[in-house]
Design a protein around this motif. Structure first.
Motif, short mmCIF file in Angstrom:
data_model
loop_
_atom_site.label_atom_id
_atom_site.label_comp_id
_atom_site.label_asym_id
_atom_site.label_seq_id
_atom_site.Cartn_x
_atom_site.Cartn_y
_atom_site.Cartn_z
N LEU A 181 0.82 -1.21 0.00
CA LEU A 181 0.00 0.00 0.00
C LEU A 181 0.85 1.26 0.00
CD1 LEU A 181 -2.77 -1.05 2.55
CD2 LEU A 181 -2.99 -0.86 0.07
N GLY A 182 2.14 1.11 0.24
CA GLY A 182 3.01 2.29 0.26
C GLY A 182 3.44 2.69 -1.13
N GLY A 183 4.47 3.53 -1.16
CA GLY A 183 5.00 4.01 -2.43
C GLY A 183 5.44 5.44 -2.32
N SER A 184 5.89 6.01 -3.43
CA SER A 184 6.33 7.40 -3.48
C SER A 184 5.28 8.23 -4.20
CB SER A 184 7.68 7.49 -4.21
OG SER A 184 8.68 6.79 -3.49
N PHE A 185 5.03 9.42 -3.68
CA PHE A 185 3.97 10.27 -4.20
C PHE A 185 4.47 11.71 -4.29
CE2 PHE A 185 2.33 6.86 -1.57
CZ PHE A 185 1.43 6.21 -2.40
N GLU A 186 3.91 12.45 -5.23
CA GLU A 186 4.22 13.87 -5.38
C GLU A 186 2.94 14.67 -5.23
OE1 GLU A 186 6.16 14.62 -9.05
OE2 GLU A 186 7.96 13.45 -8.57
N GLY A 187 3.00 15.73 -4.44
CA GLY A 187 1.84 16.61 -4.27
C GLY A 187 0.65 15.92 -3.64
N ALA A 188 0.90 14.93 -2.78
CA ALA A 188 -0.21 14.20 -2.15
C ALA A 188 -0.65 14.91 -0.86
CB ALA A 188 0.23 12.77 -1.83
N THR A 189 -1.93 14.90 -0.62
CA THR A 189 -2.44 15.44 0.64
C THR A 189 -2.13 14.45 1.76
OG1 THR A 189 -4.22 16.67 -0.43
CG2 THR A 189 -4.50 16.15 1.91
N LEU A 190 -1.55 14.95 2.84
CA LEU A 190 -1.12 14.10 3.95
C LEU A 190 -2.00 14.39 5.17
CD1 LEU A 190 0.97 12.05 4.97
CD2 LEU A 190 2.38 13.98 5.69
N THR A 191 -2.69 13.36 5.66
CA THR A 191 -3.53 13.49 6.85
C THR A 191 -2.93 12.66 7.97
OG1 THR A 191 -5.50 13.76 5.47
CG2 THR A 191 -5.85 13.17 7.77
N MET A 192 -2.79 13.28 9.14
CA MET A 192 -2.19 12.58 10.27
C MET A 192 -3.03 12.80 11.53
SD MET A 192 1.92 13.28 9.95
CE MET A 192 1.74 14.95 10.49
N GLY A 193 -2.94 11.81 12.43
CA GLY A 193 -3.48 11.96 13.78
C GLY A 193 -4.95 11.60 13.89
N PRO A 194 -5.41 11.65 15.13
CA PRO A 194 -4.62 12.02 16.31
C PRO A 194 -3.63 10.94 16.71
CG PRO A 194 -6.80 11.31 16.97
CD PRO A 194 -6.81 11.34 15.47
N GLY A 195 -2.48 11.37 17.27
CA GLY A 195 -1.49 10.42 17.74
C GLY A 195 -2.01 9.64 18.93
N ARG A 196 -1.94 8.34 18.86
CA ARG A 196 -2.53 7.51 19.92
C ARG A 196 -1.70 7.61 21.19
NH1 ARG A 196 -3.44 1.21 18.89
NH2 ARG A 196 -1.18 1.18 19.20
N PRO A 197 -2.34 7.98 22.32
CA PRO A 197 -1.58 8.06 23.57
C PRO A 197 -1.24 6.68 24.08
CG PRO A 197 -3.90 8.48 23.97
CD PRO A 197 -3.74 8.37 22.47
N ALA A 198 -0.29 6.61 25.01
CA ALA A 198 0.13 5.33 25.56
C ALA A 198 -1.01 4.66 26.31
CB ALA A 198 1.33 5.53 26.49
N SER A 199 -1.91 5.46 26.89
CA SER A 199 -3.05 4.91 27.63
C SER A 199 -4.24 5.84 27.45
CB SER A 199 -2.71 4.77 29.12
OG SER A 199 -3.86 4.45 29.87
N SER A 200 -5.42 5.25 27.41
CA SER A 200 -6.64 6.05 27.33
C SER A 200 -7.42 5.99 28.65
CB SER A 200 -7.53 5.55 26.18
OG SER A 200 -7.87 4.19 26.38
N THR A 201 -6.77 5.52 29.70
CA THR A 201 -7.42 5.43 31.00
C THR A 201 -7.65 6.82 31.58
OG1 THR A 201 -6.32 3.33 31.43
CG2 THR A 201 -7.25 4.49 33.33
N PRO A 202 -8.87 7.16 32.01
CA PRO A 202 -9.13 8.48 32.59
C PRO A 202 -8.25 8.75 33.80
CG PRO A 202 -11.19 7.36 32.09
CD PRO A 202 -10.10 6.35 31.91
N ILE A 203 -7.90 10.02 33.97
CA ILE A 203 -7.02 10.46 35.05
C ILE A 203 -7.77 11.46 35.91
CG2 ILE A 203 -4.85 11.64 35.61
CD1 ILE A 203 -3.81 10.71 32.87
N GLU A 204 -7.75 11.27 37.22
CA GLU A 204 -8.41 12.19 38.13
C GLU A 204 -7.49 13.37 38.40
OE1 GLU A 204 -11.48 11.82 38.86
OE2 GLU A 204 -11.63 9.80 38.00
N ALA A 205 -8.00 14.58 38.19
CA ALA A 205 -7.21 15.80 38.41
C ALA A 205 -8.01 16.76 39.27
CB ALA A 205 -6.84 16.46 37.09
#
Length: 457
Positions: A181-205
């Motif tokens: 599915l990879g390859g080299s591209f020119e002028g391609a739109t790049l969409t990223m994220g959201p970056g997955r956090p190490a944990s999704s456990t809620p934190i009490e603050a």
């Protein structure tokens, strides 16, 4: 209860007699079961999963790509009916998902475009076989748009926020992905994220407001959930118990700092007792008070951060919400409300809370009537016309107040006391001589006075 420990030795050889004796002796000396799994066991597992050997020893990488190309061709075969097309597509996707040991594929198409979603087959697959992107970006610094787009990309890389970079700013990109599915591209739109956090456990603050002397002015508990992470840190977002407060915390690890953004949805309905901590907090959220964020699981509280120049909520609103929470708790009538309170709502809430706390309260009144017997002496009636009449009565019922359209009856019994004068329209009736029958005399408040109400046991 903890799950029992089980230890397995996995090696690509079968044991000898001496090795088995040693292993059994070892099993007698450890407090948990152990098992030797060798070449025979491995061969059986590989037989169940032919795609593993095929992927690493054969040419199934190319076959995956071929399958995906076949899928695109199959989409044109509608002449046999939609059911047959669905069957062929399902077969091809199932074959693709049997060939790559690290990922499986979800494929969607509307005929004009085909979307392939790459899903890790097991936890850690993205580490064993990472998907990488190498791209060249060109953001013109001479334009505000170019500078802004570069800042968005940097924030995405630093903290994992979603970003889409148009092909205008991406001269070239190389993607290394499974199944060709990879390859080299020119002028391609790049969409990223959201970056997955190490944990999704809620934190009490706890967001804690400190006054200039270092004392605690107010506290607001908020449950934060990690939303994204990047090379510099993470972004956590959450809300308070009422759901009206939104908090965003940017954790910048290299700098050891937090950036905090707090907001209130004033149009959202809330239950008063749940909103009280937020109302008090934001009524005090202004200079010179400062805020610290205390997340126990992340270590010591943050350094004090400045609050806004002006409070986000008025002290009057905080008092009203606090009073109404007390009234609802006392009466057992719990209703959601919104923030568009009237002056009458505020006055009645303050009075109702004061009554519950044991304080007498003054309420305006306009008129009343009392019965007078026909046998009342004339001199007594003349005195009544000249003097202030003070009298009170006890009502065996709660004192009812209207707040935000809801009637709340506070207490079980209440006593009312008034200072009154005879209304001018009733003087002629009062002073008639003689009284031929019992009469009703109208009373009005003595100027500058009000009805005094208190709750009684």
């Amino acid at each position: 209860m903890l799950n029992p420990v089980r230890w397995e030795l996995l090696v690509p050889i079968n044991h000898t007699v001496k090795e088995l004796d040693w292993f059994r002796d070892l099993g007698d000396r450890v407090p948990f079961p152990i098992e030797w799994r060798g070449k025979t066991w491995l061969d059986a597992r590989f037989a169940e999963r032919e795609f593993i050997a095929g992927y690493y020893l054969g040419d199934t990488r190319g076959e995956v790509l071929t399958l995906l190309r076949e899928l695109a061709k199959e989409e044109a075969g509608f002449q046999d009916g939609v059911r047959s097309v669905m069957s062929r597509v399902a077969t091809l996707v199932a074959r693709a998902n049997q060939l790559d040991p690290h990922y499986r594929f979800a494929i969607e198409s509307d005929g004009a475009a085909t979307k392939v979603t790459v899903i890790p087959r097991y936890r850690g697959a993205e580490i064993d076989r990472p998907i990488t992107v190498e791209a060249t970006f060109a953001f013109p610094q001479s334009t505000e748009e170019g500078r802004s787009r570069m800042e968005e990309l940097e924030r995405a890389l630093d903290f994992g926020t979603p970003v889409e970079v148009e092909g205008l700013y991406v001269p070239s990109a190389t993607v290394d992905a499974p199944a060709g599915l990879g390859g080299s591209f020119e002028g391609a739109t790049l969409t990223m994220g959201p970056g997955r956090p190490a944990s999704s456990t809620p934190i009490e603050a706890v967001f804690r407001l400190l006054d200039p002397s270092g004392g605690v002015a107010s506290e607001l508990p908020i449950r934060l959930t990690p939303r994204s992470s990047g090379r510099r840190g993470a972004i956590l977002e959450g809300t308070d118990r009422s759901g009206c407060v939104h908090a965003s915390v940017v954790v910048d690890v290299p700098d050891g700092k937090l950036r905090v953004n707090l907001s209130i949805d004033e149009a959202r309905a809330f239950v008063p007792h749940e909103f009280v901590p937020a109302a008090r907090f934001f009524a005090a959220y202004c200079a010179p008070n400062r805020v610290v964020v205390d997340i126990t699981s992340m270590g010591p509280p943050s350094d004090p951060l400045p609050s806004g120049p002006d409070p986000m909520l008025t002290r009057e609103l905080a008092s009203l919400v606090t009073d109404l929470a007390l009234i609802q708790a006392s009466t057992g009538i719990v209703r959601e409300v919104v923030g568009d309170f009237t002056r009458a709502d505020a006055a009645n809430a303050a009075a109702g809370a004061a009554l519950i706390r044991g304080t007498e309260c003054a309420f305006p009144w306009t008129s009343a009537e009392v019965g007078l017997l026909a046998s009342a002496p004339l001199e007594a009636r003349r005195q009544m016309a000249r003097q202030i009449i003070i009298f009170g009565w006890t009502v065996d019922a709660p004192f009812v107040l209207s707040i935000c359209g809801t009637l709340y009856g506070v207490g079980h019994r209440h006593r009312v006391q008034v200072a009154a004068r005879v209304d001018g329209d009733s003087l002629a009736t009062l002073l008639a001589d003689p009284l031929s029958q019992d009469v009703q005399i109208k009373l009005q408040p003595d100027p500058g006075t009000a009805a005094i109400v208190r709750l009684v046991d």
